[in-house]
Design a protein around this motif. Sequence first.
Motif, PDB file in Angstrom:
ATOM      1  N   GLY A  29       0.785  -1.220   0.000  1.00  0.00           N
ATOM      2  CA  GLY A  29       0.000   0.000   0.000  1.00  0.00           C
ATOM      3  C   GLY A  29       0.821   1.276   0.000  1.00  0.00           C
ATOM      4  O   GLY A  29       0.266   2.355  -0.202  1.00  0.00           O
ATOM      5  N   LEU A  30       2.117   1.172   0.226  1.00  0.00           N
ATOM      6  CA  LEU A  30       2.968   2.366   0.235  1.00  0.00           C
ATOM      7  C   LEU A  30       3.603   2.581  -1.131  1.00  0.00           C
ATOM      8  O   LEU A  30       3.717   1.672  -1.944  1.00  0.00           O
ATOM      9  N   ARG A  31       4.032   3.806  -1.355  1.00  0.00           N
ATOM     10  CA  ARG A  31       4.728   4.158  -2.593  1.00  0.00           C
ATOM     11  C   ARG A  31       6.203   3.785  -2.439  1.00  0.00           C
ATOM     12  O   ARG A  31       6.776   3.929  -1.356  1.00  0.00           O
ATOM     13  N   ASN A  32       6.797   3.330  -3.531  1.00  0.00           N
ATOM     14  CA  ASN A  32       8.166   2.845  -3.460  1.00  0.00           C
ATOM     15  C   ASN A  32       8.818   2.982  -4.827  1.00  0.00           C
ATOM     16  O   ASN A  32       8.151   3.281  -5.825  1.00  0.00           O
ATOM     17  N   LEU A  33      10.099   2.723  -4.870  1.00  0.00           N
ATOM     18  CA  LEU A  33      10.834   2.604  -6.125  1.00  0.00           C
ATOM     19  C   LEU A  33      10.783   1.144  -6.558  1.00  0.00           C
ATOM     20  O   LEU A  33      10.498   0.258  -5.746  1.00  0.00           O
ATOM     21  N   VAL A  34      11.045   0.872  -7.824  1.00  0.00           N
ATOM     22  CA  VAL A  34      11.073  -0.504  -8.291  1.00  0.00           C
ATOM     23  C   VAL A  34      12.424  -1.128  -7.966  1.00  0.00           C
ATOM     24  O   VAL A  34      13.405  -0.421  -7.742  1.00  0.00           O
ATOM     25  N   GLY A  35      12.462  -2.437  -7.969  1.00  0.00           N
ATOM     26  CA  GLY A  35      13.704  -3.157  -7.680  1.00  0.00           C
ATOM     27  C   GLY A  35      13.398  -4.583  -7.299  1.00  0.00           C
ATOM     28  O   GLY A  35      12.257  -5.036  -7.388  1.00  0.00           O
ATOM     29  N   GLY A  36      14.432  -5.290  -6.862  1.00  0.00           N
ATOM     30  CA  GLY A  36      14.228  -6.682  -6.490  1.00  0.00           C
ATOM     31  C   GLY A  36      15.494  -7.358  -6.034  1.00  0.00           C
ATOM     32  O   GLY A  36      16.476  -6.703  -5.676  1.00  0.00           O
ATOM     33  N   LYS A  37      15.468  -8.682  -6.081  1.00  0.00           N
ATOM     34  CA  LYS A  37      16.565  -9.518  -5.591  1.00  0.00           C
ATOM     35  C   LYS A  37      17.679  -9.655  -6.614  1.00  0.00           C
ATOM     36  O   LYS A  37      17.430  -9.753  -7.814  1.00  0.00           O
ATOM     37  N   ILE A  38      18.896  -9.704  -6.111  1.00  0.00           N
ATOM     38  CA  ILE A  38      20.041 -10.074  -6.933  1.00  0.00           C
ATOM     39  C   ILE A  38      20.151 -11.595  -6.831  1.00  0.00           C
ATOM     40  O   ILE A  38      20.308 -12.143  -5.740  1.00  0.00           O
ATOM     41  N   GLU A  39      20.015 -12.276  -7.969  1.00  0.00           N
ATOM     42  CA  GLU A  39      20.046 -13.738  -7.982  1.00  0.00           C
ATOM     43  C   GLU A  39      21.485 -14.244  -7.957  1.00  0.00           C
ATOM     44  O   GLU A  39      22.416 -13.545  -8.377  1.00  0.00           O
ATOM     45  N   GLU A  40      21.650 -15.451  -7.479  1.00  0.00           N
ATOM     46  CA  GLU A  40      22.980 -16.068  -7.432  1.00  0.00           C
ATOM     47  C   GLU A  40      23.583 -16.106  -8.837  1.00  0.00           C
ATOM     48  O   GLU A  40      22.903 -16.455  -9.802  1.00  0.00           O
ATOM     49  N   GLY A  41      24.835 -15.692  -8.953  1.00  0.00           N
ATOM     50  CA  GLY A  41      25.527 -15.700 -10.232  1.00  0.00           C
ATOM     51  C   GLY A  41      25.388 -14.410 -11.026  1.00  0.00           C
ATOM     52  O   GLY A  41      26.042 -14.235 -12.040  1.00  0.00           O
ATOM     53  N   GLU A  42      24.524 -13.486 -10.580  1.00  0.00           N
ATOM     54  CA  GLU A  42      24.340 -12.207 -11.257  1.00  0.00           C
ATOM     55  C   GLU A  42      25.219 -11.141 -10.617  1.00  0.00           C
ATOM     56  O   GLU A  42      25.396 -11.130  -9.403  1.00  0.00           O
ATOM     57  N   THR A  43      25.703 -10.215 -11.434  1.00  0.00           N
ATOM     58  CA  THR A  43      26.287  -9.011 -10.857  1.00  0.00           C
ATOM     59  C   THR A  43      25.139  -8.101 -10.451  1.00  0.00           C
ATOM     60  O   THR A  43      23.997  -8.268 -10.905  1.00  0.00           O
ATOM     61  N   GLY A  44      25.447  -7.116  -9.629  1.00  0.00           N
ATOM     62  CA  GLY A  44      24.418  -6.179  -9.230  1.00  0.00           C
ATOM     63  C   GLY A  44      23.828  -5.437 -10.415  1.00  0.00           C
ATOM     64  O   GLY A  44      22.617  -5.249 -10.498  1.00  0.00           O
ATOM     65  N   LEU A  45      24.675  -5.037 -11.357  1.00  0.00           N
ATOM     66  CA  LEU A  45      24.198  -4.303 -12.525  1.00  0.00           C
ATOM     67  C   LEU A  45      23.338  -5.182 -13.429  1.00  0.00           C
ATOM     68  O   LEU A  45      22.302  -4.737 -13.927  1.00  0.00           O
ATOM     69  N   GLU A  46      23.739  -6.436 -13.615  1.00  0.00           N
ATOM     70  CA  GLU A  46      22.914  -7.366 -14.406  1.00  0.00           C
ATOM     71  C   GLU A  46      21.532  -7.520 -13.771  1.00  0.00           C
ATOM     72  O   GLU A  46      20.514  -7.496 -14.462  1.00  0.00           O
ATOM     73  N   ALA A  47      21.506  -7.676 -12.461  1.00  0.00           N
ATOM     74  CA  ALA A  47      20.236  -7.836 -11.749  1.00  0.00           C
ATOM     75  C   ALA A  47      19.386  -6.573 -11.874  1.00  0.00           C
ATOM     76  O   ALA A  47      18.162  -6.652 -12.032  1.00  0.00           O
ATOM     77  N   ALA A  48      20.026  -5.400 -11.819  1.00  0.00           N
ATOM     78  CA  ALA A  48      19.286  -4.144 -11.919  1.00  0.00           C
ATOM     79  C   ALA A  48      18.591  -4.039 -13.277  1.00  0.00           C
ATOM     80  O   ALA A  48      17.399  -3.701 -13.348  1.00  0.00           O
ATOM     81  N   TYR A  49      19.307  -4.341 -14.356  1.00  0.00           N
ATOM     82  CA  TYR A  49      18.681  -4.275 -15.681  1.00  0.00           C
ATOM     83  C   TYR A  49      17.594  -5.343 -15.836  1.00  0.00           C
ATOM     84  O   TYR A  49      16.555  -5.090 -16.442  1.00  0.00           O
ATOM     85  N   ARG A  50      17.812  -6.529 -15.272  1.00  0.00           N
ATOM     86  CA  ARG A  50      16.798  -7.586 -15.358  1.00  0.00           C
ATOM     87  C   ARG A  50      15.533  -7.172 -14.618  1.00  0.00           C
ATOM     88  O   ARG A  50      14.422  -7.279 -15.153  1.00  0.00           O
ATOM     89  N   GLU A  51      15.679  -6.699 -13.391  1.00  0.00           N
ATOM     90  CA  GLU A  51      14.516  -6.273 -12.611  1.00  0.00           C
ATOM     91  C   GLU A  51      13.791  -5.116 -13.290  1.00  0.00           C
ATOM     92  O   GLU A  51      12.566  -5.077 -13.312  1.00  0.00           O
ATOM     93  N   LEU A  52      14.550  -4.188 -13.843  1.00  0.00           N
ATOM     94  CA  LEU A  52      13.941  -3.051 -14.535  1.00  0.00           C
ATOM     95  C   LEU A  52      13.071  -3.525 -15.693  1.00  0.00           C
ATOM     96  O   LEU A  52      11.931  -3.082 -15.847  1.00  0.00           O
ATOM     97  N   LEU A  53      13.586  -4.438 -16.489  1.00  0.00           N
ATOM     98  CA  LEU A  53      12.820  -4.974 -17.615  1.00  0.00           C
ATOM     99  C   LEU A  53      11.595  -5.745 -17.121  1.00  0.00           C
ATOM    100  O   LEU A  53      10.482  -5.535 -17.608  1.00  0.00           O
ATOM    101  N   GLU A  54      11.787  -6.622 -16.129  1.00  0.00           N
ATOM    102  CA  GLU A  54      10.676  -7.441 -15.627  1.00  0.00           C
ATOM    103  C   GLU A  54       9.555  -6.592 -15.026  1.00  0.00           C
ATOM    104  O   GLU A  54       8.381  -6.868 -15.245  1.00  0.00           O
ATOM    105  N   GLU A  55       9.921  -5.558 -14.268  1.00  0.00           N
ATOM    106  CA  GLU A  55       8.913  -4.801 -13.531  1.00  0.00           C
ATOM    107  C   GLU A  55       8.327  -3.625 -14.297  1.00  0.00           C
ATOM    108  O   GLU A  55       7.251  -3.148 -13.950  1.00  0.00           O
ATOM    109  N   THR A  56       9.051  -3.129 -15.341  1.00  0.00           N
ATOM    110  CA  THR A  56       8.596  -1.897 -15.993  1.00  0.00           C
ATOM    111  C   THR A  56       8.562  -1.956 -17.514  1.00  0.00           C
ATOM    112  O   THR A  56       8.049  -1.042 -18.147  1.00  0.00           O
TER     113      THR A  56
END
Length: 140
Positions: A29-56
């Motif tokens: 119910g609160l407002r937030n920024l998008v994001g998510g989990k960094i999966e095993e084997g992913e770099t932080g940047l790889e996970a950021a682009y993946r989450e961005l695509l999946e969520e937006t």
Amino acid sequence: MQGYNVLMIYDKEMTKLLMCERLKEPYKGLRNLVGGKIEEGETGLEAAYRELLEETSITAEDVTLHHLMDFTYYHLKCFVEVYVGRLNRNVSVSGDENILYWSGLDQNFYDMSLYAGEGNIGHMIEQVNLVKGRLFSAAT
């Protein structure tokens, strides 16, 4: 230690920030920024682009992400990597995980009755304001 990311996506003009209304816990119910989990084997940047695509539906061609800062929560055994980007062009956002919307920057992002993150969103916006000239020198 589990890693997460949070993504600060500004519109092309740097006048709006992509936000979501959380549909599930934590922060339902609160407002937030998008994001998510960094999966095993992913770099932080790889996970950021993946989450961005999946969520937006925003792609790496639409935005360049910059690693802005990190939060480490030792007692919760997790860390959060914060990425920021300015859209290269106007895009349509879509996703079914949360309700997406563009927020003006004139909000009180420290208001914990409206925004998730215990005031961190306001703090992160202030940090972007300190470095946006260097990160987004072509911003108009």
